[in-house]
Structures are given as C-alpha cells and as structure tokens.
Design a protein around this motif. Structure first.
Motif, PDB file in Angstrom:
ATOM      1  N   THR A 247     -16.851   2.599  -0.138  1.00 57.20           N
ATOM      2  CA  THR A 247     -15.611   1.922  -0.535  1.00 57.20           C
ATOM      3  C   THR A 247     -15.745   1.320  -1.923  1.00 57.20           C
ATOM      4  O   THR A 247     -14.849   1.439  -2.769  1.00 57.20           O
ATOM      5  CB  THR A 247     -15.252   0.826   0.478  1.00 57.20           C
ATOM      6  OG1 THR A 247     -15.063   1.416   1.768  1.00 57.20           O
ATOM      7  CG2 THR A 247     -13.979   0.110   0.067  1.00 57.20           C
TER       8      THR A 247
ATOM      9  N   ARG B 166     -13.550   2.389  -5.203  1.00 60.55           N
ATOM     10  CA  ARG B 166     -12.676   1.382  -5.822  1.00 60.55           C
ATOM     11  C   ARG B 166     -13.053   1.067  -7.267  1.00 60.55           C
ATOM     12  O   ARG B 166     -12.199   0.719  -8.082  1.00 60.55           O
ATOM     13  CB  ARG B 166     -12.686   0.105  -4.984  1.00 60.55           C
ATOM     14  CG  ARG B 166     -11.962   0.276  -3.648  1.00 60.55           C
ATOM     15  CD  ARG B 166     -12.099  -0.914  -2.741  1.00 60.55           C
ATOM     16  NE  ARG B 166     -11.497  -2.133  -3.278  1.00 60.55           N
ATOM     17  CZ  ARG B 166     -11.254  -3.222  -2.558  1.00 60.55           C
ATOM     18  NH1 ARG B 166     -11.556  -3.230  -1.256  1.00 60.55           N
ATOM     19  NH2 ARG B 166     -10.708  -4.278  -3.099  1.00 60.55           N
TER      20      ARG B 166
ATOM     21  N   ASN C 245     -12.805  15.364  -2.815  1.00 65.23           N
ATOM     22  CA  ASN C 245     -11.347  15.340  -2.779  1.00 65.23           C
ATOM     23  C   ASN C 245     -10.889  14.919  -1.384  1.00 65.23           C
ATOM     24  O   ASN C 245     -11.546  15.203  -0.388  1.00 65.23           O
ATOM     25  CB  ASN C 245     -10.778  16.720  -3.113  1.00 65.23           C
ATOM     26  CG  ASN C 245     -11.094  17.137  -4.541  1.00 65.23           C
ATOM     27  OD1 ASN C 245     -11.097  16.299  -5.446  1.00 65.23           O
ATOM     28  ND2 ASN C 245     -11.371  18.415  -4.748  1.00 65.23           N
ATOM     29  N   GLY C 246      -9.758  14.256  -1.320  1.00 64.63           N
ATOM     30  CA  GLY C 246      -9.233  13.829  -0.034  1.00 64.63           C
ATOM     31  C   GLY C 246      -7.818  13.345  -0.168  1.00 64.63           C
ATOM     32  O   GLY C 246      -7.385  12.936  -1.250  1.00 64.63           O
ATOM     33  N   ASP C 247      -7.080  13.392   0.935  1.00 64.39           N
ATOM     34  CA  ASP C 247      -5.687  12.957   0.904  1.00 64.39           C
ATOM     35  C   ASP C 247      -5.556  11.441   0.912  1.00 64.39           C
ATOM     36  O   ASP C 247      -4.511  10.904   0.554  1.00 64.39           O
ATOM     37  CB  ASP C 247      -4.937  13.540   2.110  1.00 64.39           C
ATOM     38  CG  ASP C 247      -4.829  15.060   2.037  1.00 64.39           C
ATOM     39  OD1 ASP C 247      -4.835  15.590   0.911  1.00 64.39           O
ATOM     40  OD2 ASP C 247      -4.758  15.694   3.096  1.00 64.39           O
ATOM     41  N   SER C 248      -6.599  10.752   1.329  1.00 66.97           N
ATOM     42  CA  SER C 248      -6.524   9.293   1.394  1.00 66.97           C
ATOM     43  C   SER C 248      -7.899   8.708   1.109  1.00 66.97           C
ATOM     44  O   SER C 248      -8.924   9.384   1.216  1.00 66.97           O
ATOM     45  CB  SER C 248      -6.048   8.843   2.783  1.00 66.97           C
ATOM     46  OG  SER C 248      -7.033   9.144   3.761  1.00 66.97           O
ATOM     47  N   ARG C 249      -7.904   7.424   0.763  1.00 68.96           N
ATOM     48  CA  ARG C 249      -9.180   6.745   0.528  1.00 68.96           C
ATOM     49  C   ARG C 249     -10.014   6.718   1.797  1.00 68.96           C
ATOM     50  O   ARG C 249     -11.248   6.848   1.753  1.00 68.96           O
ATOM     51  CB  ARG C 249      -8.928   5.322   0.033  1.00 68.96           C
ATOM     52  CG  ARG C 249     -10.213   4.518  -0.211  1.00 68.96           C
ATOM     53  CD  ARG C 249      -9.930   3.108  -0.694  1.00 68.96           C
ATOM     54  NE  ARG C 249      -9.359   3.125  -2.033  1.00 68.96           N
ATOM     55  CZ  ARG C 249      -8.938   2.039  -2.653  1.00 68.96           C
ATOM     56  NH1 ARG C 249      -8.988   0.863  -2.048  1.00 68.96           N
ATOM     57  NH2 ARG C 249      -8.436   2.115  -3.881  1.00 68.96           N
ATOM     58  N   THR C 250      -9.351   6.574   2.955  1.00 71.35           N
ATOM     59  CA  THR C 250     -10.080   6.551   4.224  1.00 71.35           C
ATOM     60  C   THR C 250     -10.862   7.838   4.428  1.00 71.35           C
ATOM     61  O   THR C 250     -12.043   7.815   4.827  1.00 71.35           O
ATOM     62  CB  THR C 250      -9.099   6.339   5.394  1.00 71.35           C
ATOM     63  OG1 THR C 250      -8.439   5.080   5.229  1.00 71.35           O
ATOM     64  CG2 THR C 250      -9.833   6.354   6.731  1.00 71.35           C
ATOM     65  N   GLU C 251     -10.250   8.989   4.152  1.00 80.97           N
ATOM     66  CA  GLU C 251     -10.932  10.273   4.303  1.00 80.97           C
ATOM     67  C   GLU C 251     -12.089  10.397   3.316  1.00 80.97           C
ATOM     68  O   GLU C 251     -13.155  10.913   3.665  1.00 80.97           O
ATOM     69  CB  GLU C 251      -9.940  11.420   4.081  1.00 80.97           C
ATOM     70  CG  GLU C 251      -8.891  11.555   5.173  1.00 80.97           C
ATOM     71  CD  GLU C 251      -7.930  12.701   4.892  1.00 80.97           C
ATOM     72  OE1 GLU C 251      -7.088  12.970   5.761  1.00 80.97           O
ATOM     73  OE2 GLU C 251      -8.029  13.321   3.805  1.00 80.97           O
TER      74      GLU C 251
END
Length: 293
Positions: A216, A220, A249-255
């Motif tokens: 994280t 960030r 690469n990812g669709d969201s920060r969570t992924e």
C-alpha cells in the motif's frame, strides 16, 4: 510501581549484557535460547510446525525448531548488547549484497521501503542505510509501559532507527508517507499479520494473511519496495537486498496491493529458505495454527 520495577529490571539487565564482549553476549543468548526451548512447550511446538512447512518432508522439524529458538536467543542478546558506539564493530562483520538498490533509491530521492521477515538480526541492516545517507524508520508496538517504550525508542534512535509507534493505522501510514517524502528508508517486518485482517496470500503452501502496509505504501508514494534478508553469518551478518517488487497493472488499488503482497510472500519464502533455522517466528501465523495454539 510495577511498571517502574519492570523498567528498572530491564535497564539493569540490558546494562549487564552491554558490558560483555560480543562473543560472550552471543553465547549467552544461544544458551538462553536452549533453556527457553526446553521449558516453553507452546513456542517449541509452534516453531516445529513452522519448520515442518518450510523444510522438506524428510527433514527433522523437531531439531530445526530447536535451532530456531537458539537463534532467537542470539537475536535478543545482540539486540540488548547493541549500542551506538558498537555500530562500527558490527559493520566490520557485515557484508551487503545488492547495496546498489539502496544507493539508487537514495539518489532518486523518493525514499525506499524494505520488507523483511523475522530472520537473523534484522536490526543489523539499519546502520548500512544510515551510512549511505538514508535514515531508517520502523514501526514498533506502543507498549503499555510507557517508560519502556520511551527508553526503547531512545535506544533505537541512537542505533540509527527512528521509531513510529503503532498508535493507529491511519496515523502510522501518514507518518510513514511523510518519512518517504523526506527520502528516508522504511523498514517493515512483513511476514506476520498481527490482527489477521490483512491480504490473503499463499505462503509455504498454505493460505494465510499478510500485512498490506508495504505494498500500500509503495503504491501510494511511488517508493520502490525491496525484500531484504538479514542473516547471521558466523559472528557477523550478511544483508541481501533483492530486486524491487514490480507494481502490476490492475483495475483497482486493492487488486494491485493483493498482487504485490502475493509476490512479496513468494519472495519471502525464498529468503527464509536460505536459512530456515534463523526464521524467528514462534507465534501462530496461519489459521490452522490458531486452531491448535
């Protein structure tokens, strides 16, 4: 009164250990680890469970579990022995592999995040970063005994480690982001999820959770995330700084955080496998451990 007596006893004990030659302190720690192994049946059983996961099926997990606790005794003796004035002596016995990762991060000016397992003497790496011009920041538990907390924080400050107390996830993250903004090195023990509410990963063939903080923080801030192994090497240390964990690469920060944490878990497996008996994890770390602890 009880807190003051506990603080005083700890100060006296640390003072006594600090007077010993380094070799005596190590021997005392290893002896203490043997005594601990003999009488701490719960910790002994947990060390053996973890070694059974890490080692080949035909390996002796019982013998390896004993080595873990002896090694942990050495760590604590060295941690109590270390003083600012002893840093040069420690660094003379330290070799570093991958130092270019540290200097590249320093020159880039955007800080760096080091993710470490509870392996060897992880605190021995801090003077290396300080010598290269990057102050080190670490997170520590905010103990109920404020005297001990304040004293511990002061001691680690002399050793080159700035302590951020774990007073709340939002505040801690804000402090760490600020440190990265000042081009500091963040050192995070990353192989144990204390609250059990982290990112689900596969670790040594079994699903558990790991803290999301390292990934994280990297996402960030843009700071590179490097796994690090800190090994006992005879009377000295071997520090290995590995390549950075890529940001996928990812669709969201969570992924993205989940993928990076799994990559980190796989790398920590490799680091631990270099010296499993130095992996000082004797607490439950998988859901199945908590069922039998």
């Amino acid at each position: 009164m009880k807190q003051y007596l506990a603080y005083l006893a700890l100060r006296l004990g640390v003072g006594a250990v600090g007077l010993l030659p380094a070799s005596w302190a190590r021997s005392l720690g290893c002896f203490g680890g043997q005594i601990w192994h003999r009488f701490a049946s719960g910790r002994r059983a947990m060390a053996e469970r973890h070694m059974a996961r890490v080692l080949a099926k035909d390996a002796d997990a019982v013998a390896a579990g004993k080595e873990v606790m002896v090694s942990y005794g050495r760590y604590w003796a060295e941690a109590l022995w270390a003083r600012a004035r002893k840093v040069p002596e420690m660094m003379e016995r330290t070799t570093v592999i991958g130092l270019d990762h540290l200097t590249a991060a320093r020159d880039a000016g955007n800080g760096v995040i080091f993710a470490l397992p509870h392996l060897g003497n992880w605190e021995a790496a801090a003077p290396i970063a300080v010598k290269e011009g990057m102050p080190v920041v670490a997170v520590a538990e905010n103990l109920a005994n404020t005297r001990i907390t304040d004293w511990f924080t002061s001691m680690r400050g002399e050793f080159g480690i700035e302590i951020v107390l774990a007073t709340g996830s939002t505040e801690v993250m804000r402090n760490l982001e600020g440190a990265i903004g000042e081009n500091k090195a963040i050192a995070l023990l990353s192989d144990r999820d204390l609250k059990g509410r982290g990112v689900e990963v596969e670790f040594f063939g079994e699903v558990t959770t790991m803290p999301p903080g390292p990934a994280t923080l990297a996402v960030r801030t843009g700071a590179p995330l490097h796994p690090v192994g800190c090994y006992f090497d005879g009377p000295g240390y071997r520090i290995v700084i590995h390549d950075r964990i890529p940001v996928p690469n990812g669709d969201s920060r969570t992924e993205i955080v989940q993928a990076m944490t799994q990559t980190l878990a796989t790398k920590l497996e490799q680091i631990i496998n270099e010296a499993p008996e130095q992996w000082h994890l004797v607490q439950p770390n998988w859901p199945s451990d908590r069922e039998v602890a």
